[in-house]
Design an enzyme around this catalytic site. Structure first.
Site, short mmCIF file in Angstrom:
data_model
loop_
_atom_site.label_atom_id
_atom_site.label_comp_id
_atom_site.label_asym_id
_atom_site.label_seq_id
_atom_site.Cartn_x
_atom_site.Cartn_y
_atom_site.Cartn_z
N GLU A 262 -11.77 -13.03 4.46
CA GLU A 262 -11.19 -13.21 5.97
C GLU A 262 -12.10 -13.56 6.91
O GLU A 262 -11.66 -13.05 8.04
CB GLU A 262 -10.27 -12.35 6.24
CG GLU A 262 -10.98 -10.78 6.50
CD GLU A 262 -11.10 -9.83 5.12
OE1 GLU A 262 -11.43 -10.51 4.28
OE2 GLU A 262 -11.31 -8.46 5.44
N HIS A 286 -3.12 -13.69 2.11
CA HIS A 286 -3.52 -12.58 2.31
C HIS A 286 -4.84 -12.80 3.17
O HIS A 286 -4.69 -11.90 4.37
CB HIS A 286 -4.43 -12.24 0.79
CG HIS A 286 -5.12 -10.66 0.60
ND1 HIS A 286 -4.51 -9.73 0.49
CD2 HIS A 286 -6.27 -10.77 1.07
CE1 HIS A 286 -5.25 -8.75 0.72
NE2 HIS A 286 -6.48 -9.19 1.14
N GLU A 287 -5.71 -13.60 3.12
CA GLU A 287 -6.66 -13.82 3.98
C GLU A 287 -5.97 -13.88 5.43
O GLU A 287 -6.45 -13.50 6.51
CB GLU A 287 -7.68 -14.89 3.51
CG GLU A 287 -8.35 -14.71 2.25
CD GLU A 287 -8.86 -13.15 1.82
OE1 GLU A 287 -8.97 -12.58 2.83
OE2 GLU A 287 -8.56 -12.84 0.49
N HIS A 290 -5.01 -11.01 7.24
CA HIS A 290 -6.08 -10.22 7.69
C HIS A 290 -6.27 -10.38 9.22
O HIS A 290 -6.98 -9.76 9.91
CB HIS A 290 -7.43 -10.22 6.99
CG HIS A 290 -7.72 -9.55 5.90
ND1 HIS A 290 -7.78 -7.77 5.89
CD2 HIS A 290 -7.91 -9.71 4.52
CE1 HIS A 290 -7.65 -7.64 4.78
NE2 HIS A 290 -8.11 -8.41 3.83
N GLU A 309 -6.90 -3.23 3.67
CA GLU A 309 -6.43 -3.90 2.38
C GLU A 309 -4.95 -3.64 2.14
O GLU A 309 -4.17 -4.43 1.78
CB GLU A 309 -7.44 -3.69 1.29
CG GLU A 309 -9.02 -4.31 1.52
CD GLU A 309 -8.80 -5.90 1.77
OE1 GLU A 309 -7.81 -6.52 1.67
OE2 GLU A 309 -9.92 -6.24 2.17
N ASP A 366 -19.40 -1.19 -2.29
CA ASP A 366 -19.27 -2.38 -3.18
C ASP A 366 -19.27 -1.75 -4.61
O ASP A 366 -18.19 -2.38 -5.46
CB ASP A 366 -20.46 -3.30 -3.25
CG ASP A 366 -20.50 -4.22 -2.12
OD1 ASP A 366 -19.68 -4.34 -1.25
OD2 ASP A 366 -21.69 -4.66 -1.98
N TYR A 374 -5.77 -1.39 -1.86
CA TYR A 374 -4.80 -2.46 -1.84
C TYR A 374 -3.43 -2.05 -2.31
O TYR A 374 -2.63 -2.10 -1.52
CB TYR A 374 -5.40 -3.80 -2.84
CG TYR A 374 -6.76 -4.33 -2.39
CD1 TYR A 374 -7.93 -3.83 -2.53
CD2 TYR A 374 -6.49 -5.61 -1.89
CE1 TYR A 374 -8.90 -4.47 -2.30
CE2 TYR A 374 -7.57 -6.35 -1.41
CZ TYR A 374 -9.03 -5.87 -1.83
OH TYR A 374 -10.00 -6.44 -1.29
#
Ligand code: BES
Ligand code: ZN
Length: 585
Positions: A262, A286-287, A290, A309, A366, A374
């Protein structure tokens, strides 16, 4: 001294960056950015230490406003945080300037060879700064709680184009080089710093949106993404005016490690979305979502990632509900639920990572990444919505977005707001179990729809042609996700013979079937598995495929062989993540 973010050396008691000016020369032959950054502070420094985050940078010099060199120490590298750059800042300094070079192994950057591009002629480089990689590109206070504006100028080969998550304000060509200038007036958390350089063309989608891609892909991209303006309008009607002026999109090389990122004003998208049937535009929703949940209201640090998320998945499905109907949104939610159950299995040895509020000191975000923030975050918000009623819950969302606009928030901020606006609601849904407990509490909201009920009738066996004749890619995907792993070889064989799922144009369907096939020992799918692992760098596909191969003794050597072959094609972040799977197996 206080370091409020476990993943940054940024210290509350030190000068705070307000804005930075960044100048970088992009050299494809050495894969190095030679750069200079000027950090300007919110207020003149009191005098003392400033700690910055860096990773793999070589520091050429640090100067203060009087041109005097400032003493500095680049500390030893921490595997998660990188190297602290400690600078002695004189009293009264309003800014400092750092000259430096990036490493060819910079964790944010992928230097894509010409052969890995569509055009095959020119190299390409792009950044992926979330979660902790901005520091491998710019020495900075790399915590989302310190928002910064910036200007940038990128010196690139003149036959290439530079784009950024920022407003483009000019391009000056001088012989073989061109300087492209950018400005970002809206303050952003450093993880949203983003650029790409390559052979790029663009096509307008609406007055405030265009898509960038390699020339050979730009028409297909424009077709696939044609409904962007509809998405923007639906989102604005739900969440308030779009604050970032433009919503441009960049279709990345196949090695892009995510489905989408995003980056403000310029969302990055995997080319695997270009299925030719617009079946994966939910990633764009979704992006786009954001732009409110994440980019306007950012998690203060990675321990509150669900605020980014979980809220975004909720907002994404609201947009889809408006544009495609409640049945489709319910299919997405049901796929999400299946994926969440898979995540719980993967995280069985680390149940603390299945909480919404996590403790990540000493943990690389990460490597801790999963769908829990999510999909569990989404289910928490749906459960709250069901208990509060849609009207009051919408009002709460509006309050939330208003209270932390261009700010950074914690789980505690959310709890405080809900207590204040809708007293008793948190207790009613047992919020502590959601936030600080593992897995899913009882009484979780579940999606329902006629299409879901129809699918349930086919569970565990191959559907007849008649049953599946109207299935969308999403129904195939959900059906496949819900099959037991392993499933009988006969079911795999019948699915492949009747529907050629190893060749599906929709990568969600294809990968879902391939994972099922690997888990079931259906060897006929392996050529397709090899093809996917050699083509994409999207971790959503790499991780489950490598995991499934590694899990069975007869395919584990193949996983190692394929990783050795393709490792160099993957983004540094994906290389590290997949290497972790291989070494941990
Ligand atoms: N911001 C994330 C991608 C990300 C997360 C990058 C964590 C680095 C660290 C992005 O918004 C995202 O969630 N992408 C998903 C899209 C999907 C949920 C529709 C993806 O990449 O699959
Ligand atoms: Zn996201």
């Amino acid at each position: 001294m206080a370091r409020p973010d476990p993943h940054s050396y940024a210290d509350d008691a030190q000068p705070r960056t307000k804005t930075f000016e960044w100048k970088a020369v992009v050299d494809f032959s050495t894969q190095v950015l030679t750069a200079e950054v000027t950090l300007r502070f919110v207020a003149a420094a009191a005098g003392g230490v400033l700690d910055l985050d860096t990773r793999g940078l070589s520091i050429d010099g640090v100067h203060g406003p009087d041109g005097e060199p400032l003493s500095h120490v680049l500390h030893a590298n921490d595997p998660i945080l990188g190297a602290r750059l400690e600078i002695a800042v004189p009293a009264g300094a309003e800014w400092i300037r750092i000259g430096y070079r990036t490493s060819p192994q910079a964790s944010a950057l992928q230097w894509v060879s010409p052969e890995q591009t569509l055009g095959k002629k020119h190299p390409y480089v792009f950044s992926q700064c979330q979660a902790l990689h901005a520091r491998s590109v710019v020495p900075c206070q790399d915590t989302p709680s310190i928002r910064q504006t910036f200007t940038a100028s990128l010196d690139v080969p003149s036959h290439l184009r530079a784009v950024m998550g920022a407003a483009s304000v000019g391009r000056d060509e001088k012989g073989a080089r061109a300087v492209e200038r950018f400005e970002m007036d809206q303050p952003i958390p450093p993880y949203l710093l983003a650029f790409a350089v390559g052979e790029l063309a663009s096509k307008d989608l609406s007055p405030r949106s265009r898509v960038w891609a390699e020339p050979a892909q730009v028409d297909a991209a424009a077709w696939e993404l044609a409904n962007v303006e509809d998405q923007l309008r639906a989102a604005e009607a739900l969440f308030g005016p779009y604050d970032w002026e433009r919503f441009d999109l960049l279709v990345m090389p196949p090695s892009f490690p995510y489905g989408g990122m995003e980056n403000p004003r310029l969302t990055f998208l995997t080319p695997s979305l270009l299925t030719g049937d617009r079946s994966l535009v939910n990633v764009v929703a979704h992006e786009l979502a954001h732009s409110w949940t994440g980019n306007l209201v950012t998690n203060a640090n990675a321990e509150h990632f669900w605020l980014n998320e979980g809220f975004t998945v909720f907002a994404e499905r609201r947009i889809l509900e408006v544009l495609e109907g409640a049945d489709i949104a319910a299919l997405h939610a049901a796929i999400g639920y299946e994926k969440l159950k898979e995540s719980f299995v993967v995280l069985a040895a680390t149940p603390e990572l299945t909480r919404l509020r996590t403790h990540l000191t000493g943990i690389d975000p990460d490597l801790a990444f999963s769908l829990v923030p999510y999909e569990k975050g989404y289910l928490f918000l749906k459960t709250l919505e069901a208990a509060a009623g849609a009207g009051p819950f919408d009002a709460l969302l509006t309050k939330w977005l208003g209270a932390h606009r261009f700010g950074a928030a914690t789980t505690e901020d959310f709890v405080a707001l809900v207590e204040n606006e809708l007293p008793g609601l948190l207790a009613k849904v047992d919020a502590p179990a959601w936030l600080d407990g593992p897995l899913l509490p009882a009484g979780t909201w579940r999606p329902e729809s006629a299409r879901l009920r129809a699918l349930e009738k086919v569970a565990g066996r191959a559907p007849t042609k008649d049953e599946s004749k109207d299935w969308s890619a999403m129904e195939w995907h959900l059906y496949l996700e819900a099959l037991p792993r392993p499933s009988p070889l006969a079911v795999c064989a019948e699915l492949e013979a009747s529907y050629a799922l190893t060749q599906s144009k929709n990568p969600e369907v294809r990968v879902s079937f391939l994972v099922l096939a690997c888990a079931s020992g259906f060897a006929a799918a392996l050529p397709s598995v090899k093809e996917v692992l050699g083509w994409t760098g999207r971790m959503k596909y790499l991780k489950p495929l490598y995991r499934a191969l590694l899990k069975r003794a007869e395919t584990a050597p193949l996983a190692r062989e394929l990783f050795a072959r393709y490792e160099k094609q993957y983004h540094p972040i994906a290389q590290e993540v997949v290497r972790g799977l291989i070494e941990g197996s």
